[in-house]
Write a protein that holds these residues in place. Sequence first.
Motif, PDB file in Angstrom:
ATOM      1  N   VAL A   5       0.845  -1.179   0.000  1.00  6.50           N
ATOM      2  CA  VAL A   5       0.000   0.000   0.000  1.00  6.50           C
ATOM      3  C   VAL A   5       0.887   1.238   0.000  1.00  6.50           C
ATOM      4  O   VAL A   5       1.782   1.371   0.828  1.00  6.50           O
ATOM      5  N   ALA A   6       0.640   2.154  -0.944  1.00  5.25           N
ATOM      6  CA  ALA A   6       1.393   3.402  -0.966  1.00  5.25           C
ATOM      7  C   ALA A   6       0.734   4.419  -0.042  1.00  5.25           C
ATOM      8  O   ALA A   6      -0.481   4.496   0.061  1.00  5.25           O
ATOM      9  N   CYS A   7       1.550   5.212   0.616  1.00  4.37           N
ATOM     10  CA  CYS A   7       1.058   6.242   1.519  1.00  4.37           C
ATOM     11  C   CYS A   7       0.430   7.376   0.711  1.00  4.37           C
ATOM     12  O   CYS A   7       1.069   7.925  -0.187  1.00  4.37           O
ATOM     13  N   PRO A   8      -0.812   7.738   1.007  1.00  2.00           N
ATOM     14  CA  PRO A   8      -1.457   8.834   0.273  1.00  2.00           C
ATOM     15  C   PRO A   8      -0.877  10.205   0.624  1.00  2.00           C
ATOM     16  O   PRO A   8      -1.084  11.166  -0.103  1.00  2.00           O
ATOM     17  N   GLU A  16       4.702  -0.334   7.778  1.00  2.68           N
ATOM     18  CA  GLU A  16       5.042  -1.066   8.986  1.00  2.68           C
ATOM     19  C   GLU A  16       3.739  -1.492   9.650  1.00  2.68           C
ATOM     20  O   GLU A  16       2.754  -0.756   9.623  1.00  2.68           O
ATOM     21  N   SER A  17       3.738  -2.683  10.216  1.00  2.87           N
ATOM     22  CA  SER A  17       2.566  -3.190  10.924  1.00  2.87           C
ATOM     23  C   SER A  17       2.693  -2.853  12.398  1.00  2.87           C
ATOM     24  O   SER A  17       3.703  -3.164  13.026  1.00  2.87           O
ATOM     25  N   ILE A  18       1.652  -2.219  12.925  1.00  2.00           N
ATOM     26  CA  ILE A  18       1.643  -1.764  14.310  1.00  2.00           C
ATOM     27  C   ILE A  18       0.377  -2.277  14.999  1.00  2.00           C
ATOM     28  O   ILE A  18      -0.693  -2.321  14.395  1.00  2.00           O
ATOM     29  N   ILE A  25      -2.673  -1.726  12.595  1.00  2.00           N
ATOM     30  CA  ILE A  25      -2.520  -0.557  11.740  1.00  2.00           C
ATOM     31  C   ILE A  25      -1.355  -0.742  10.786  1.00  2.00           C
ATOM     32  O   ILE A  25      -0.282  -1.192  11.196  1.00  2.00           O
ATOM     33  N   LEU A  26      -1.568  -0.379   9.507  1.00  2.00           N
ATOM     34  CA  LEU A  26      -0.453  -0.251   8.571  1.00  2.00           C
ATOM     35  C   LEU A  26      -0.064   1.217   8.570  1.00  2.00           C
ATOM     36  O   LEU A  26      -0.895   2.087   8.306  1.00  2.00           O
ATOM     37  N   ARG A  27       1.184   1.482   8.892  1.00  2.00           N
ATOM     38  CA  ARG A  27       1.683   2.843   9.014  1.00  2.00           C
ATOM     39  C   ARG A  27       2.799   3.062   7.996  1.00  2.00           C
ATOM     40  O   ARG A  27       3.587   2.160   7.714  1.00  2.00           O
ATOM     41  N   GLU A  33       2.276   8.268   9.099  1.00  2.00           N
ATOM     42  CA  GLU A  33       0.819   8.361   9.000  1.00  2.00           C
ATOM     43  C   GLU A  33       0.191   6.973   8.918  1.00  2.00           C
ATOM     44  O   GLU A  33       0.711   6.086   8.241  1.00  2.00           O
ATOM     45  N   ALA A  34      -0.935   6.797   9.596  1.00  2.00           N
ATOM     46  CA  ALA A  34      -1.684   5.546   9.509  1.00  2.00           C
ATOM     47  C   ALA A  34      -2.354   5.484   8.141  1.00  2.00           C
ATOM     48  O   ALA A  34      -3.009   6.433   7.723  1.00  2.00           O
ATOM     49  N   ILE A  35      -2.161   4.391   7.432  1.00  2.00           N
ATOM     50  CA  ILE A  35      -2.718   4.235   6.091  1.00  2.00           C
ATOM     51  C   ILE A  35      -4.039   3.485   6.146  1.00  2.00           C
ATOM     52  O   ILE A  35      -5.016   3.874   5.521  1.00  2.00           O
ATOM     53  N   VAL A  36      -4.061   2.403   6.887  1.00  2.00           N
ATOM     54  CA  VAL A  36      -5.271   1.601   7.024  1.00  2.00           C
ATOM     55  C   VAL A  36      -5.227   0.900   8.380  1.00  2.00           C
ATOM     56  O   VAL A  36      -4.157   0.628   8.909  1.00  2.00           O
ATOM     57  N   ALA A  37      -6.394   0.672   8.944  1.00  2.00           N
ATOM     58  CA  ALA A  37      -6.464   0.002  10.242  1.00  2.00           C
ATOM     59  C   ALA A  37      -7.634  -0.973  10.258  1.00  2.00           C
ATOM     60  O   ALA A  37      -8.605  -0.807   9.526  1.00  2.00           O
TER      61      ALA A  37
END
Length: 98
Positions: A5-8, A16-18, A25-27, A33-37
Amino acid sequence: MTNMVACPWCGLDKTESIVHRGSYILRCAACGEAIVATSFMAMLDSDHQCSAFIDPGPGKHPPPDTLVARGPFQQIAMAISAAASDGTLIRLISEAKD
């Protein structure tokens, strides 16, 4: 736990997985920035091998002494959840399959 996933915000495609409390969360590894959670519970069926560390921050490699757990995700999920329950960010690092 991959970099798909590219950061918008900054355009970097390194994530990174958090785990934070009850969220997975994918950061972005560059800007943080959080991309998706999703819910951490949604990840519990995974048998992916990974290491869980206390998060040192975006783009930084966690030192070995911050290891929380290592092994198949299903087996270490309770240790990850316990470590993240107080708000501590936990970084998940996928390990290559042998």
